[in-house]
Design an enzyme around this catalytic site. Structure first.
Site, PDB file in Angstrom:
ATOM      1  N   THR A 150      -3.083   4.096  -4.687  1.00  0.00           N
ATOM      2  CA  THR A 150      -2.791   2.865  -3.939  1.00  0.00           C
ATOM      3  C   THR A 150      -4.080   2.480  -3.225  1.00  0.00           C
ATOM      4  OG1 THR A 150      -1.793   1.926  -1.932  1.00  0.00           O
ATOM      5  CG2 THR A 150      -1.716   4.300  -2.098  1.00  0.00           C
ATOM      6  N   ILE A 151      -4.382   1.196  -3.234  1.00  0.00           N
ATOM      7  CA  ILE A 151      -5.596   0.792  -2.517  1.00  0.00           C
ATOM      8  C   ILE A 151      -5.423   0.980  -1.010  1.00  0.00           C
ATOM      9  CG2 ILE A 151      -6.339  -0.838  -4.308  1.00  0.00           C
ATOM     10  CD1 ILE A 151      -5.558  -3.054  -2.119  1.00  0.00           C
ATOM     11  N   ASP A 152      -4.173   1.139  -0.563  1.00  0.00           N
ATOM     12  CA  ASP A 152      -3.924   1.275   0.885  1.00  0.00           C
ATOM     13  C   ASP A 152      -4.317   2.647   1.437  1.00  0.00           C
ATOM     14  OD1 ASP A 152      -2.952  -1.270   0.803  1.00  0.00           O
ATOM     15  OD2 ASP A 152      -0.860  -0.759   1.202  1.00  0.00           O
ATOM     16  N   HIS A 160      -5.742 -10.243  -3.554  1.00  0.00           N
ATOM     17  CA  HIS A 160      -5.770  -9.360  -4.727  1.00  0.00           C
ATOM     18  C   HIS A 160      -7.168  -9.136  -5.286  1.00  0.00           C
ATOM     19  CE1 HIS A 160      -1.587 -10.544  -4.330  1.00  0.00           C
ATOM     20  NE2 HIS A 160      -1.323  -9.376  -4.872  1.00  0.00           N
TER      21      HIS A 160
HETATM   22  O1  F6P Z   1       0.446  -1.528  -1.890  1.00  0.00           O
HETATM   23  C1  F6P Z   1      -0.752  -2.074  -2.269  1.00  0.00           C
HETATM   24  C2  F6P Z   1      -0.833  -3.537  -1.892  1.00  0.00           C
HETATM   25  O2  F6P Z   1      -2.041  -4.039  -2.401  1.00  0.00           O
HETATM   26  C3  F6P Z   1      -0.700  -3.824  -0.398  1.00  0.00           C
HETATM   27  O3  F6P Z   1      -1.902  -3.663   0.298  1.00  0.00           O
HETATM   28  C4  F6P Z   1      -0.236  -5.263  -0.414  1.00  0.00           C
HETATM   29  O4  F6P Z   1       0.475  -5.587   0.739  1.00  0.00           O
HETATM   30  C5  F6P Z   1       0.649  -5.303  -1.615  1.00  0.00           C
HETATM   31  O5  F6P Z   1       0.224  -4.277  -2.472  1.00  0.00           O
HETATM   32  C6  F6P Z   1       0.630  -6.618  -2.350  1.00  0.00           C
HETATM   33  O6  F6P Z   1       1.566  -6.559  -3.352  1.00  0.00           O
HETATM   34  P1  F6P Z   1       1.688  -7.589  -4.554  1.00  0.00           P
HETATM   35  O7  F6P Z   1       0.625  -7.262  -5.548  1.00  0.00           O
HETATM   36  O8  F6P Z   1       3.043  -7.329  -5.107  1.00  0.00           O
HETATM   37  O9  F6P Z   1       1.497  -8.948  -3.991  1.00  0.00           O
END
Ligand code: F6P
Length: 343
Positions: free
Chosen positions: A127-129, A274
């Site tokens: 996860t990038i988080d 993104h």
């Molecule tokens: O969980 C990783 C993440 O990039 C979060 O930082 C972000 O809030 C979420 O995914 C965005 O999700 P999506 O790609 O579904 O818009």
């Protein structure tokens, strides 16, 4: 050999380095004599039976490419009608003896539950988080951090030239790992993260102090999940909830920009969004992915299941999936306090 066929899937948000991990999994598994099956689009592929055999050609030329060639989704079989039964049926139909699941807390929470239904799973953290507590680093985080740092560097030019405050909103739902580290690396003057509440007046005061010192530009980095009070609601872009209960966050940067404007400062806000998940993985993410992918296959060989391969210091070890995901890894106070000396 009780294990003959391994299923591999990637779930949740895509992250740079996933292809490198799949490449390592296929390479090592073939060396051990296993057959490997790629499950398309996360858990959705196991519900729909969208599964194909992987060979050396399937993983050729993908090491440096972002995203995941298997596709991904935020599908939760436990939230779909007969979802779990369909998953179990397809595991049987495709004769998958075990699964390697590359994902964050959501994807691996499904693996953990399925393990209790006798499905053999090995988790790989991505996860990038970077918010999985069991590991020091998750696949994708280092790339997102580099992209965000680079963006902050670039925004300095316009901030300096126009004597503006640039507010940069980065990803980070519950944790501020990207914000704090990119903010520190990029020399941000204010860093706001979900773990700690903030005060609008304090932000304005810091910018005022900088102006008084002759610094007529400033950079504010804010994680999408940050909020002035820990009790306040997060700012959302859309109320739509995914199958793991997440809403789409976004907009705190704009709110801060408006407050700055009201206080008389010229300000602009940028949402990196993104872009942070896109493009080539850094060398660090590639190596981490290769090590974790290979280690996941070693666990299969040792028949150690319901475990996640994780990075601790410089070593790859394995721990129960449940333990790895049981709590979110938050930014600690020391790191947050460090950010306050740089303005
Ligand atoms: O969980 C990783 C993440 O990039 C979060 O930082 C972000 O809030 C979420 O995914 C965005 O999700 P999506 O790609 O579904 O818009």
């Amino acid at each position: 050999m009780t294990i003959k066929r391994i299923g591999v899937l990637t779930g949740g948000g895509d992250a740079p380095g996933l292809n490198a991990a799949i490449r390592a999994i296929v390479r090592k598994a073939l060396k051990y004599g296993y057959e490997v099956f790629g499950i398309k689009n996360g858990w959705l592929g196991l519900i729909e039976g969208d599964i194909e055999k992987l060979d050396l050609d399937s993983i050729s030329g993908i090491l440096h490419i972002g995203g995941t060639f298997l596709g991904t989704s935020r599908t939760n079989p436990y939230k779909k009608e007969n979802g779990v039964q369909k998953v179990l049926d397809n595991i049987k139909k495709f004769k998958l003896d075990c699964l390697i699941t590359l994902g964050g807390e959501d994807t691996n929470s499904v693996s953990n539950k399925l393990s209790k239904e006798s499905i053999k799973c090995v988790g790989v953290p991505k996860t990038i988080d970077n918010d999985i507590s069991g590991t020091d680093y998750t696949i994708g985080f280092d790339t997102a951090l580099s992209i965000a740092t680079d963006a902050i560097d670039k925004l300095h030019s316009t901030a300096v030239s126009h004597h503006r405050v640039m507010v940069v909103e980065v990803m980070g739902r519950n944790t501020g790992w990207i914000a704090i580290l990119a903010g520190l690396a990029g020399g941000a003057d204010v860093i706001l993260i979900p773990e700690f509440e903030f005060d609008f007046d304090e932000i304005i005061n810091r910018i005022k102090e900088r102006r008084n010192r002759g610094k007529n530009f400033s950079i504010v980095v804010v994680a999408e999940g940050a909020k002035p009070s820990l009790k306040a609601e997060q700012i959302i872009k859309s109320k739509e909830v995914d199958e793991f209960g997440h809403v789409m966050l976004g907009g705190m940067g704009k709110i801060i920009r408006n407050r700055l404007k009201e206080a008389g400062y010229e300000a602009r806000d940028v949402i990196l969004g993104h872009l942070q998940r896109g493009g080539k993985p850094t060398a660090f993410d590639r190596i981490l992915a290769l090590k974790l992918g290979a280690a996941a296959v070693d666990l299969v060989k040792e028949e150690k299941f319901n475990r996640m391969v994780v990075l601790r210091g410089t070593k790859i070890i394995d721990i129960p999936i449940e333990e790895a995901i049981k709590q979110i890894k938050y930014v600690d106070k020391d790191l947050y306090e460090l950010s306050k000396i740089f303005y």
